[in-house]
Design an enzyme around this catalytic site. Structure first.
Site, short mmCIF file in Angstrom:
data_model
loop_
_atom_site.label_atom_id
_atom_site.label_comp_id
_atom_site.label_asym_id
_atom_site.label_seq_id
_atom_site.Cartn_x
_atom_site.Cartn_y
_atom_site.Cartn_z
N ASN A 65 0.82 -1.21 0.00
CA ASN A 65 0.00 0.00 0.00
C ASN A 65 0.86 1.26 0.00
OD1 ASN A 65 -2.30 -1.57 0.14
ND2 ASN A 65 -2.70 -1.19 2.30
N ARG A 403 -10.42 -4.94 -13.91
CA ARG A 403 -9.30 -5.78 -13.46
C ARG A 403 -9.76 -7.24 -13.49
NH1 ARG A 403 -5.73 -2.07 -11.09
NH2 ARG A 403 -6.73 -0.37 -9.93
N ARG A 433 -5.16 1.53 -13.06
CA ARG A 433 -3.80 1.77 -12.57
C ARG A 433 -3.10 0.50 -12.11
NH1 ARG A 433 -4.23 6.26 -8.99
NH2 ARG A 433 -3.67 7.65 -10.69
N HIS A 463 -15.22 2.47 -14.89
CA HIS A 463 -15.06 1.68 -13.67
C HIS A 463 -16.31 0.86 -13.37
CE1 HIS A 463 -14.43 1.35 -9.14
NE2 HIS A 463 -13.29 0.92 -9.62
N TYR A 496 -12.18 -10.17 -1.50
CA TYR A 496 -12.85 -8.87 -1.50
C TYR A 496 -14.33 -9.07 -1.17
CZ TYR A 496 -8.97 -6.51 -3.97
OH TYR A 496 -7.76 -5.97 -4.33
N ARG A 592 -14.16 2.21 4.66
CA ARG A 592 -12.95 1.44 4.96
C ARG A 592 -11.69 2.30 4.98
NH1 ARG A 592 -11.57 -1.37 0.21
NH2 ARG A 592 -9.78 -0.02 -0.04
N HIS A 620 -15.04 -4.00 0.12
CA HIS A 620 -15.01 -3.36 -1.20
C HIS A 620 -16.40 -2.99 -1.70
CE1 HIS A 620 -13.98 -3.26 -5.64
NE2 HIS A 620 -12.96 -2.60 -5.12
#
Length: 729
Positions: A65, A403, A433, A463, A496, A592, A620
């Site tokens: 992170n 993703r 990204r 997205h 997730y 979160r 998530h």
């Protein structure tokens, strides 16, 4: 005698007339709030309730992170400083330089805690694993390791001398290196010193097993960089090694994509990816095992960074190696890992009294299907695309991909569908990204198999998580839609927490058709029946919902808003929630990560609570609940309430209408709000602390509760399969 409650209310109303909701004291800085989130990740490594290997993995997550934070967020601030930008950001009022200063201060503290925790955790597994220093080795062990070095490691190493003809090498982002100071055997004055760089090769594990004869099964390791440092003199015959400094650099890795004039966006992305490894240095990490201060000064000058950008590390650089360490040792150290939990068959897809799944399309025709991952299996989503690919009645499949996994069954199903003659449209987001290279690869493969591949809208990331299947049945066109809060990635779906909805709702199908036509063609922005789409629309709709909630509360006194998301930065929505709080609406936020809103400020946000749940699974999912005097508007979304999601991304928020599904989501929100094990609450100063648990209160870990409920539902269905209830057919 005056009624005290009325007096307090009158004073508060007068106070609110003078409250400026733009006051910087009412907001957390985005970057510092992110560091506070990463601190909560670090707390999971410190939590003794977690098994030791899991705690080591949390240290790796913290490191990973932090790398991304420096490569993107800190890099962006440094770009602003270099450009002479001095304007304070609009929430906390901090200038770029002030933010960098606070980031450096807080990060130094977190990194020290990070490594103290690492050393502590090593002591807890030393009965099975010991990491040794070179000085701990016997002469015989060192001889064996020297042989390993000579035969395996030495041939891979490349010493890079630095002089007038050989400039300082361009070192790759996140590379681990040795800076070696050299001199001849007779003279080691500064004017005679030479310097070289040796890069630690990435093709090896970061730890090398020591061949120690031990009757137990205990393993002994030394770090690869320590072994190379010890024998590095073999690369420089005729010279004496004066010092070896282990260092690691982090570079600016935010892509500068020139979209407007790009004639081939795929090639534009590929060119920018080549540059990512070589951005400007934003962080220098050095091991303090052997500090050469002259070398430190040289590296700082060469990297063109400030000394505050340097971090002296009391331990091995880059603890992301613990991901691999965990993977290698978990099978043999089961007592040090979490008990395995298996995602269960979704309750909405189980046959009433036969322990089988319905055909996904037949099931969706009967009712909307809600999936809650990872507690319920992601397989139905994969099946949804696979069944469509092989179904002769399916005419078209359209899907967005942000993703996906490295061996994605979704990709394989889409390729199969195209090969079967179906029309397949796939929007592959090339700007996801750190997945750009991965997505470029998939885009090419999909095109080669006959899929129509697009890359979205100029200047916007797509997205949204949506799949549309167009099917013909009895001469009629059917449309089935999957909408999700998370990615089409069966691997991350195991860790997730996300939702998915599969529906045959005709108007949802029309909305999905218009959505894809808008992205693929030149259609003007559609008017949806049910979807709310960013840019802008989600914010506008939610502001209207909040205004309505304020109106209902003034009329009925039952205003209630609950919102769960990853991060919350969008100032217009924060200010609107402050207004709702001032009106008396009760608001619970489950955020979160980043949260720029500050709760509990008298006259501003005293009716708002903010909690963060960080645990075994990554929270998530995005849920937005508005009571609306009992109507209960519930939306799930791909979007967080962040400026980038609201203004710079194509996102979808979608409503839940089915009464049973609404009740289930209400139960889920209630469990989140009861969590007293993994939940932390933010105070009015922006600080987080664990939720206080009453002495007589049972432990409620929301994530474990959801797994328990999923197991119970599956067991109940299995029991019905054997002993069906009377009249149930």
């Amino acid at each position: 005698m005056l009624n005290r409650n009325h007096l307090v209310k009158d004073v508060r109303l007068k106070l609110e007339e003078y409250i400026d909701l733009n006051n910087h004291a009412y907001y957390n800085n985005r970057e510092l709030s992110w560091l506070a989130f990463n601190k909560r990740v670090l707390e999971e490594a410190m939590d003794e309730r977690n098994p030791v290997l899991e705690r080591l993995k949390f240290l790796a997550i913290f490191s990973s992170n932090l790398d991304e934070f420096f490569m993107v967020r800190v890099a962006g601030l440094k770009d602003q400083i270099q450009a002479g930008y001095t304007k304070p950001e609009n929430k906390s009022g901090l200038t770029p330089k002030e933010q960098i200063r606070e980031i450096s201060k807080l990060t130094q503290e977190l990194v020290q805690t990070h490594y103290n925790t690492f050393k502590l955790l090593l002591t807890k597994i030393e009965d099975q694993i010991s990491i040794l220093s070179i000085d701990d080795l016997s002469k015989q062990e060192l001889t064996k390791l020297e042989q390993h070095f000579d035969e395996v490691i030495f041939p891979v190493l490349t010493p890079m001398g630095i002089d007038a003809y050989r400039p300082f090498p361009l070192l790759a982002n996140k590379s681990l290196n040795l800076a070696v100071s050299l001199c001849n055997h007779h003279e080691c004055l500064p004017i005679y010193k030479k310097m070289a760089i040796v890069q630690i090769p990435r093709g090896f594990d970061r730890y090398v097993e020591v061949p120690r004869n031990d009757r137990s099964n205990r393993k002994y390791y030394v770090f690869l960089e320590d072994l190379i440092s010890h024998f590095v003199y073999k690369l420089f015959k005729g010279l004496k090694v004066h010092s070896v400094t282990q260092f690691r650099i982090t570079r600016n890795a935010d892509l500068e994509i020139h979209e407007q004039n790009a004639t081939d966006f795929l090639k534009e992305i590929e060119e920018e990816l080549k540059m990512r490894k070589w951005g400007e240095t934003v962080r220098l990490e050095l091991s303090n095992k052997q500090i050469d201060h002259d070398m430190f000064t040289y590296l700082v000058d060469e990297m063109e960074i400030q000394k505050d950008d340097a971090y002296f590390i009391d331990g091995p650089l880059d603890l992301t190696f613990l991901f691999n360490f965990y993977k290698q040792h978990a099978p043999f150290m089961e007592q040090y890992i979490f008990e395995p939990l298996i995602p269960q068959p979704p309750r909405d897809l189980l046959l009433n009294n036969r322990w089988k799944k319905l055909n996904i399309f037949d099931a969706a025709e009967q009712k909307d299907i809600l999936l809650h991952h990872p507690y319920e299996s992601f397989e139905p989503v994969v099946d949804f695309v696979h069944c469509a690919a092989g179904d002769p009645n399916v005419l078209a499949i359209k899907q967005t991909l942000y993703r996906v996994s490295r061996q994605s069954p979704i990709i394989e199903a889409l390729k199969k569908a195209a090969e079967n003659g179906k029309q397949v449209l796939v929007l592959v987001e090339l700007k996801a990204r750190f997945d750009e290279e991965h997505n470029v690869h998939w885009a090419k493969e999909l095109e080669e198999s006959g899929c129509l591949v697009i890359y979205g809208k100029t200047f916007l990331k797509t997205h949204s998580k949506i799949t549309l299947v167009v099917r013909k049945k009895n001469g009629q066109i059917q449309r089935f839609v999957h909408l999700g809060t998370g990615n089409y990635n069966e691997e991350t779906a195991k860790i997730y927490s996300d939702f998915g909805l599969i529906t045959s709702n005709e108007e949802f199908g029309i909305d999905a058709t218009n959505f894809f036509n808008y992205l693929s063609g030149f259609m003007e922005r559609p008017q949806f029946h049910h979807f709310s789409m960013s840019p802008m629309e989600i914010r506008d709709d939610f502001i209207q919902f909040i205004d309505d909630e304020i109106k209902y509360h003034k009329q009925f006194g039952n205003g209630r808003i609950i919102a769960k998301m990853n991060s919350f930065t969008e100032k217009h929505l924060i200010m609107k929630l402050y207004e709702a709080s001032q009106a008396g609406v009760k608001i619970d936020l489950i955020v979160r990560g980043i949260c720029c809103l500050r709760p509990g400020i008298v006259g501003v946000s005293e009716n708002i609570r903010v909690r963060s749940i960080v645990g075994r699974f990554l929270e998530h999912s995005r849920i937005y609940y508005f009571h609306h005097n009992g109507e209960q508007k519930i939306y799930l979304a791909s979007a967080d309430l962040m400026t980038r999601n609201i203004e710079k991304r194509v996102e979808i928020a979608f409503p839940i209408y089915n009464k049973a599904l609404k009740e289930w989501i209400n139960q889920i929100l209630s469990i989140f709000l009861q969590d007293n094990v993994k939940a932390r609450e933010q105070d009015q100063h922006g600080y987080y602390s664990y939720v206080e648990k009453r002495q007589d209160e049972e432990n409620i870990d929301s994530q474990m509760t959801f797994f328990k409920l999923a197991y119970e539902a599956a067991e109940n269905q299995a029991e019905l399969a054997v002993n069906p209830l009377p009249g149930l057919t």
